[in-house]
Design an enzyme around this catalytic site. Structure first.
Site, PDB file in Angstrom:
ATOM      1  N   HIS A   7       2.265   4.465  -2.979  1.00  0.00           N
ATOM      2  CA  HIS A   7       2.402   5.914  -2.784  1.00  0.00           C
ATOM      3  C   HIS A   7       3.807   6.370  -3.149  1.00  0.00           C
ATOM      4  O   HIS A   7       4.002   7.333  -3.892  1.00  0.00           O
ATOM      5  CB  HIS A   7       2.175   6.267  -1.305  1.00  0.00           C
ATOM      6  N   ASP A  47      -4.553   8.049  -1.724  1.00  0.00           N
ATOM      7  CA  ASP A  47      -5.550   7.260  -1.010  1.00  0.00           C
ATOM      8  C   ASP A  47      -6.927   7.380  -1.652  1.00  0.00           C
ATOM      9  O   ASP A  47      -7.300   8.428  -2.180  1.00  0.00           O
ATOM     10  CB  ASP A  47      -5.643   7.713   0.451  1.00  0.00           C
ATOM     11  N   HIS A  76       0.845  -1.213   0.000  1.00  0.00           N
ATOM     12  CA  HIS A  76       0.000   0.000   0.000  1.00  0.00           C
ATOM     13  C   HIS A  76       0.873   1.254   0.000  1.00  0.00           C
ATOM     14  O   HIS A  76       0.690   2.171  -0.807  1.00  0.00           O
ATOM     15  CB  HIS A  76      -0.893  -0.031   1.244  1.00  0.00           C
ATOM     16  N   GLU A  77       1.856   1.287   0.897  1.00  0.00           N
ATOM     17  CA  GLU A  77       2.717   2.463   1.006  1.00  0.00           C
ATOM     18  C   GLU A  77       3.708   2.547  -0.153  1.00  0.00           C
ATOM     19  O   GLU A  77       4.058   3.643  -0.600  1.00  0.00           O
ATOM     20  CB  GLU A  77       3.466   2.443   2.343  1.00  0.00           C
TER      21      GLU A  77
END
Length: 865
Positions: A159, A166, A155-156
């Site tokens: 980014h 998000d 998930h990170e």
């Protein structure tokens, strides 16, 4: 030149702060060069290393499948702090360092939960700065609260590496869809769950109640929604599953594109095909690296303008009979070494070669050692040493002095993982530059902080006064340095309690001509220091004042400022963005003045006030990242960036809110139809969300960048439109719609736009498919304000039938004096809602369907198999 560099010999290894630059490469579907750094303040714990390995290994497999067999993690380095014990399995780093890490493991300054997050403040598709994990997150069994660590890491990583955002929104968790149903802000609308709210949590056992709707908005109240079947979340949202209506940062920043669309447009995937092997790739390889004592060498070129400085170095070495040069006692805690025994009378290549010999003679490996290369002349043979430099493992930071410095310096820094700077031949430019060469250890409380760096041209027999605030987080190793060009001025320095230091207290170093310094004994007094300089000489002369210090306590981090440009090269008229991050520990500092000063090789300066307003170049409001577009190019060549951040009149405050782009905490889950709650996460109440901090002053350098294709200096026609409006808001007030946004400029976020275009429709699809034919709003009485100002506009939607539940979509554009039009703002929603009794609140427009949706877990990686 003698004056400037003599003073720099004193300041060179004293002022140290870092610039972030990743070393990650994607080669044959595998990511190499990932650096995970453990902060020196984290206690030694072997379990932490093992859990990091497990997290990344799990993440690699998950990433491989989530990207449809395209990428995985191949090689990862874990940087062990020097504070931990040495072990045989720990190797010496080469170019890996804390300040260039992709992942940071550190305890927060203040304890408000353990949510991982990504420091990300660029545009859609632009890389972030680093991932952040706390030791507690990595060591605690928190599967149910955050889902698996491997999924959180992916998930990170999305980014950090691909610049996506998000797809949930904590500030706007619900919205009304085009079908007039209340929806949770999320990616795929296929995700389901149960909507409840915490009622009470006695002794850690929480009780819930059904979620009620707000009688004023028709939306649900603040609620907690529980994820079910989370293990089925295995891919990123695609164009087919992406929810373009959701009011989230992904839609806002990426114009409604799905996360998978943005990822596929990234450089990583443009030339990467899915792997054909049936089995997943092997597990990542981990290297454990423990930093050694730092070895730094200052190398000066052979130009005549530096001959006197070389002579001073030779005198210093002859005096000490050693290659170990400690410039003052404040350096002892940093253990820096300057390995300059003799400077050859040859070109740069020989200087570098000599440096390697000096390191070897000191029983150190060249790998990971550093050179600070200071040059003001051309050297056409620099490229001849590139291969030797690569093989040596040395890190080279380059400082180009003036317009004649070799252009190949950029390559030299890039290939070794070093930093590059440009500075004019003056004390302030060089001082600001050295302040950015990092200690590379992550120990913020050990780093030097620059409070003042000012050059003053004083006429004969005149006096100049100034002030420097010293806040309570700093005060160790505080130095005041004064320089002059002709005659030493009369100096008076007074601390906040009235104690005075006079000219005789400032010591002149015999080797540093035209400079004097004062080291404040013990800890410098907190408060405002005042200084006065009297030019006793009959004619004008240039005086400079430089003030540096360190943290007062190893347990309380000081306010730190870091700055950089959005890119290292620019071609006119493409704009660049100036970024400055102001923080204490890992918390953002708000409400301060941040000024960027950008200087050309010829000395021309542009001053920009940076903003943290969530508009224009700034991605998120109140995140401690101050930014602004830079478009005032003044010819081609090197440009240098420095930033001055200061808080005056008790305006500064520390934000204790959780960071943007964090892995979302899961408050509970559904198992066999039963809601099971996790322990509640610590929350910061509104009245405690911000804490006041003292007045302070900080200076830092943001490195250099290169401009090409720019016309000669002068007035040029505008070629850039106003910036896109990114903070548009809309609401109904009786029969009128009220809009608000931050004004863009005539050129991006500078100046004043000429007019606005506002369009309105009942159909979101009409906006998306035929924007230019959407109904116009009369804006003849709307006069644009100066960029950065708040715009407010009210109008009545006269061409539409409006009743309870009527929903409008609205977007805005700005036009400048050259008739250039900005990009379309994000589309906002305004709903005509007449408050109804509580028992009939469900009758909003058409029937509002009951919600059974979920937004928590790994909300950015949505798509159900």
């Amino acid at each position: 030149m003698v004056l400037s560099l003599n003073v720099i010999l004193f300041l060179t290894l004293h002022l140290l702060l870092g610039i972030k630059s990743s070393m990650v490469n994607l080669i044959n579907n595998g990511y190499d060069g990932i650096v995970i750094a453990i902060n020196p303040s984290v206690p030694e714990d072997e379990k932490l290393i093992e859990n990091i390995k497990e997290m990344v290994t799990e993440a690699s497999i998950y990433l491989f499948h989530a990207t449809k067999r395209r990428v995985y993690f191949r090689n990862v380095s874990i940087l062990i702090p020097m504070t931990w014990k040495s072990k045989s399995e720990y190797f010496i780093p080469k170019q890996e360092s804390y300040d260039q890490a992709d992942v940071i493991v550190a305890n927060p300054y203040l304890k408000y939960g353990d949510d991982p997050y990504t420091l990300q403040y660029g545009r859609c598709g632009e890389k972030g700065k680093y991932l952040y994990f706390t030791p507690n997150f990595l060591l605690t069994n928190n599967f149910r609260m955050y889902e698996s660590r491997g999924k959180v890491f992916v998930h990170e990583w999305a980014h950090l590496r691909w610049g996506i955002f998000d797809e949930y929104n904590m500030d706007q968790p619900f919205y009304i869809s085009r079908k007039n149903t209340i929806e949770a802000t999320r990616c795929s609308t296929h995700i389901t769950g149960t909507n409840v709210v915490f009622k009470k949590c006695p002794e850690g056992s929480c009780v819930t109640r059904p979620c009620r709707r707000d009688s004023q908005t028709g939306l649900y109240e603040e609620s907690i929604m529980f994820m079910q079947s989370l293990h089925s979340v295995t891919e990123f949202c695609t164009e087919k599953t992406h929810n373009t209506e959701a009011p989230n940062l992904q839609n806002k920043m990426c114009n409604g594109k799905s996360t998978w669309d943005v990822i596929m447009n990234s450089v990583d995937f443009q030339n990467t095909s899915p792997m054909t092997e049936m089995n997943p790739p092997t597990h990542p390889t981990f290297s454990l690296l423990k930093a050694k004592q730092r070895v730094v060498c200052l190398v000066l070129d052979k130009s005549g303008s530096m001959s006197s400085v070389r002579h001073l170095f030779l005198l210093c070495i002859k005096k000490h009979k050693s290659c170990h040069l400690t410039l003052y006692t404040g350096l002892q805690s940093q253990l820096y070494k300057c390995l300059v025994c003799k400077l050859p009378k040859y070109n740069l290549i020989n200087n570098l070669g000599f440096h390697y010999q000096a390191i070897i003679h000191s029983n150190q490996s060249t790998s990971g050692s550093e050179i600070i290369l200071l040059t003001d002349g051309e050297d056409n043979e620099i490229n001849l040493c590139f291969e030797d430099v690569k093989q040596s493992g040395v890190i080279i930071h380059t400082i180009a002095l003036g317009p004649s410095a070799a252009k190949e310096l950029k390559t030299l820094s890039n290939m070794t993982g070093g930093y590059r700077f440009f500075a004019n031949k003056d004390i302030n430019g060089l001082t600001n530059t050295f302040s950015r060469i990092s200690s590379r250890s992550g120990s913020i409380t050990q780093q030097a902080i620059q409070l003042e760096s000012k050059a003053l041209k004083i006429t004969g027999r005149k006096r100049v006064n100034g002030t420097v605030p010293v806040d309570s987080t700093i005060g160790n190793d505080t130095f005041f340095v004064v320089t002059w060009t002709i005659q030493k001025p009369e100096i008076v320095l007074q601390d906040p309690k009235g104690k005075k230091y006079k000219t005789s207290d400032f010591k002149e170093d015999k080797l540093n001509i035209h400079s004097a310094r004062l080291r404040i004994p013990g800890i410098a007094e907190t408060g405002t220091w005042t200084y006065s300089l009297l030019n006793n000489y009959a004619s004008s002369q240039m005086l400079t004042v430089t003030v540096t210090t360190r943290a007062r306590s190893p347990t309380t981090p000081p306010v730190i400022v870091t700055a950089h440009m959005s890119q290292s090269t620019a071609h006119y008229p493409s704009p660049m963005i100036v970024y400055a991050q102001v923080s204490q520990g890992f918390f953002p500092v708000l409400g301060i003045s941040v000024i960027a000063i950008i200087e050309t090789e010829e000395g021309h300066q542009v001053t920009l006030e940076l903003w943290d307003n969530g508009a224009g170049a700034d991605t998120v409001k109140n995140d401690g990242i101050y930014s602004r577009y830079f478009t005032d190019y003044y010819g081609n060549g090197r440009y240098n960036l420095k930033v001055h951040a200061q808080a005056r009149n008790n305006t500064a405050r520390l934000s204790l809110r959780q960071q943007q782009n964090e892995a979302l905490y899961v408050p509970g889950y559904v198992e066999n139809g039963k809601i099971i709650l996790n322990p509640p996460r610590p929350e910061v109440k509104d009245d405690l969300a911000q804490a006041k901090i003292e007045d302070f002053s900080r200076l830092t350098s943001g490195g250099s960048f290169t401009v090409s294709g720019a016309p000669p200096p002068g007035n040029h026609p505008s070629v850039l439109p106003p910036s896109k409006i990114t903070d548009l808001e809309a609401k109904f007030k009786e029969d009128y719609i009220q809009l608000s946004w931050t004004a863009p400029g005539n050129v991006l976020d500078k100046g004043k736009a000429n007019s606005y275009i506002i369009r309105i429709s009942k159909s979101l699809m009409e906006f998306q498919e035929d924007f230019d034919n959407v109904t116009l709003v009369n804006t003849s009485n709307l006069i644009p304000k100066e960029a950065g100002s708040k715009e407010n506009f009210e109008f009545k939607p006269e061409h539409f039938r409006v009743e309870n539940g009527t929903k409008f979509y609205i977007a805005v554009q700005a036009i400048n004096e050259a008739n250039l039009i900005s990009k379309v703002s994000h589309i906002v929603q305004a709903i005509k809602f007449i408050p109804l009794p509580e028992d009939s609140v469900h009758a909003l427009g058409t029937k509002i369907s009951e919600i059974t949706l979920a937004i928590f877990g790994l909300p950015m990686i949505f798509s159900i198999f």
